[in-house]
Design a protein around this motif. Structure first.
Motif, PDB file in Angstrom:
ATOM      1  N   VAL A   1       0.835  -0.837  -0.051  1.00  0.00           N
ATOM      2  CA  VAL A   1       0.032  -0.255  -0.340  1.00  0.00           C
ATOM      3  C   VAL A   1       0.868   1.281  -0.135  1.00  0.00           C
ATOM      4  O   VAL A   1       1.388   1.113   0.941  1.00  0.00           O
ATOM      5  CB  VAL A   1      -0.945   0.259   0.821  1.00  0.00           C
ATOM      6  N   VAL A   2       0.721   1.890  -1.124  1.00  0.00           N
ATOM      7  CA  VAL A   2       1.552   3.345  -0.582  1.00  0.00           C
ATOM      8  C   VAL A   2       0.824   4.396  -0.584  1.00  0.00           C
ATOM      9  O   VAL A   2      -0.459   4.863  -1.172  1.00  0.00           O
ATOM     10  CB  VAL A   2       2.013   3.024  -2.529  1.00  0.00           C
ATOM     11  N   PRO A   3       0.724   5.707  -0.231  1.00  0.00           N
ATOM     12  CA  PRO A   3       0.478   6.530  -0.291  1.00  0.00           C
ATOM     13  C   PRO A   3       0.435   7.477  -1.555  1.00  0.00           C
ATOM     14  O   PRO A   3       1.320   7.811  -1.790  1.00  0.00           O
ATOM     15  CB  PRO A   3       1.504   7.201   1.057  1.00  0.00           C
ATOM     16  N   THR A   4      -0.751   8.378  -1.117  1.00  0.00           N
ATOM     17  CA  THR A   4      -0.932   9.005  -2.858  1.00  0.00           C
ATOM     18  C   THR A   4       0.379   9.796  -3.227  1.00  0.00           C
ATOM     19  O   THR A   4       0.593   9.260  -4.550  1.00  0.00           O
ATOM     20  CB  THR A   4      -1.937   9.957  -2.573  1.00  0.00           C
ATOM     21  N   GLY A   5       0.597  10.186  -2.063  1.00  0.00           N
ATOM     22  CA  GLY A   5       2.327  11.313  -2.764  1.00  0.00           C
ATOM     23  C   GLY A   5       3.204  10.496  -3.326  1.00  0.00           C
ATOM     24  O   GLY A   5       4.406  11.079  -4.202  1.00  0.00           O
ATOM     25  N   GLU A   6       2.659   9.346  -3.242  1.00  0.00           N
ATOM     26  CA  GLU A   6       4.384   8.105  -3.252  1.00  0.00           C
ATOM     27  C   GLU A   6       3.709   7.625  -5.176  1.00  0.00           C
ATOM     28  O   GLU A   6       4.544   6.752  -4.664  1.00  0.00           O
ATOM     29  CB  GLU A   6       5.333   7.858  -2.628  1.00  0.00           C
ATOM     30  N   ALA A   7       2.815   7.457  -5.397  1.00  0.00           N
ATOM     31  CA  ALA A   7       2.118   6.909  -6.602  1.00  0.00           C
ATOM     32  C   ALA A   7       3.546   7.032  -7.680  1.00  0.00           C
ATOM     33  O   ALA A   7       3.756   8.157  -7.862  1.00  0.00           O
ATOM     34  CB  ALA A   7       1.028   7.258  -6.940  1.00  0.00           C
ATOM     35  N   ARG A   8       3.515   5.946  -8.168  1.00  0.00           N
ATOM     36  CA  ARG A   8       4.252   5.409  -9.388  1.00  0.00           C
ATOM     37  C   ARG A   8       3.167   5.131 -10.412  1.00  0.00           C
ATOM     38  O   ARG A   8       2.052   4.806  -9.917  1.00  0.00           O
ATOM     39  CB  ARG A   8       5.889   4.847  -9.488  1.00  0.00           C
ATOM     40  N   SER A   9       3.269   5.799 -11.908  1.00  0.00           N
ATOM     41  CA  SER A   9       3.036   4.524 -12.607  1.00  0.00           C
ATOM     42  C   SER A   9       2.929   3.743 -12.503  1.00  0.00           C
ATOM     43  O   SER A   9       3.470   2.155 -12.047  1.00  0.00           O
ATOM     44  CB  SER A   9       3.492   5.080 -14.819  1.00  0.00           C
ATOM     45  N   GLY A  10       1.510   2.679 -13.091  1.00  0.00           N
ATOM     46  CA  GLY A  10       1.219   1.116 -13.065  1.00  0.00           C
ATOM     47  C   GLY A  10       0.932   0.716 -11.367  1.00  0.00           C
ATOM     48  O   GLY A  10       0.398  -0.379 -11.554  1.00  0.00           O
TER      49      GLY A  10
END
Length: 132
Positions: A30-39
């Motif tokens: 689970v990744v915070p919204t500010g750390e999202a990457r493509s995919g």
């Protein structure tokens, strides 16, 4: 009082709590919204993205190896050490989990189980014809 999430993970939202077992099962993060990457896969709640899921990067061989290891753990022994009925069950579990979608998977699974490709196909056909 709820536990704090690990550093770098978003605070537990009801949606995150609900999908956590699935994310863990597929070895995602689970990744915070500010750390999202493509995919990364967005987790949306009432029109708002609350977090993302990052799936592991695996090639077919690595993904298949993970599935085989998971089934071995679940059945309590290396696949080649199982009795015939349990080998059939292992093939059924692997099929349910998508193991046969990868190229050359039948050969890899046959080797892991200690049977021929023909035997793996027989196990698959038996399951399909019995309707289970």
């Amino acid at each position: 009082m709820a536990e704090s999430p690990p550093p770098g993970e978003p605070a537990e939202h009801p949606l995150i709590e609900a999908v956590r077992p699935l994310v863990d099962a597929v070895r995602g993060t689970v990744v915070p919204t500010g750390e999202a990457r493509s995919g990364d896969v967005p987790l949306c709640w009432e029109g708002r993205t609350v977090a993302y899921v990052r799936l592991p990067v695996t090639d077919g061989a690595a993904g298949l190896s993970i599935l085989i290891n998971d089934v071995e753990r679940e059945l309590g022994a290396p696949l080649r050490d199982l009795p015939r009925r349990e080998k059939q069950r292992a093939v059924r579990l692997l099929e349910e989990r998508g193991a046969f979608e990868w190229r050359r998977s039948v050969e890899v699974i046959a080797e892991a189980i200690g049977v021929t490709r023909f035997t793996v196909y027989n196990y698959l056909n038996r399951e399909r014809s019995s309707g289970s």
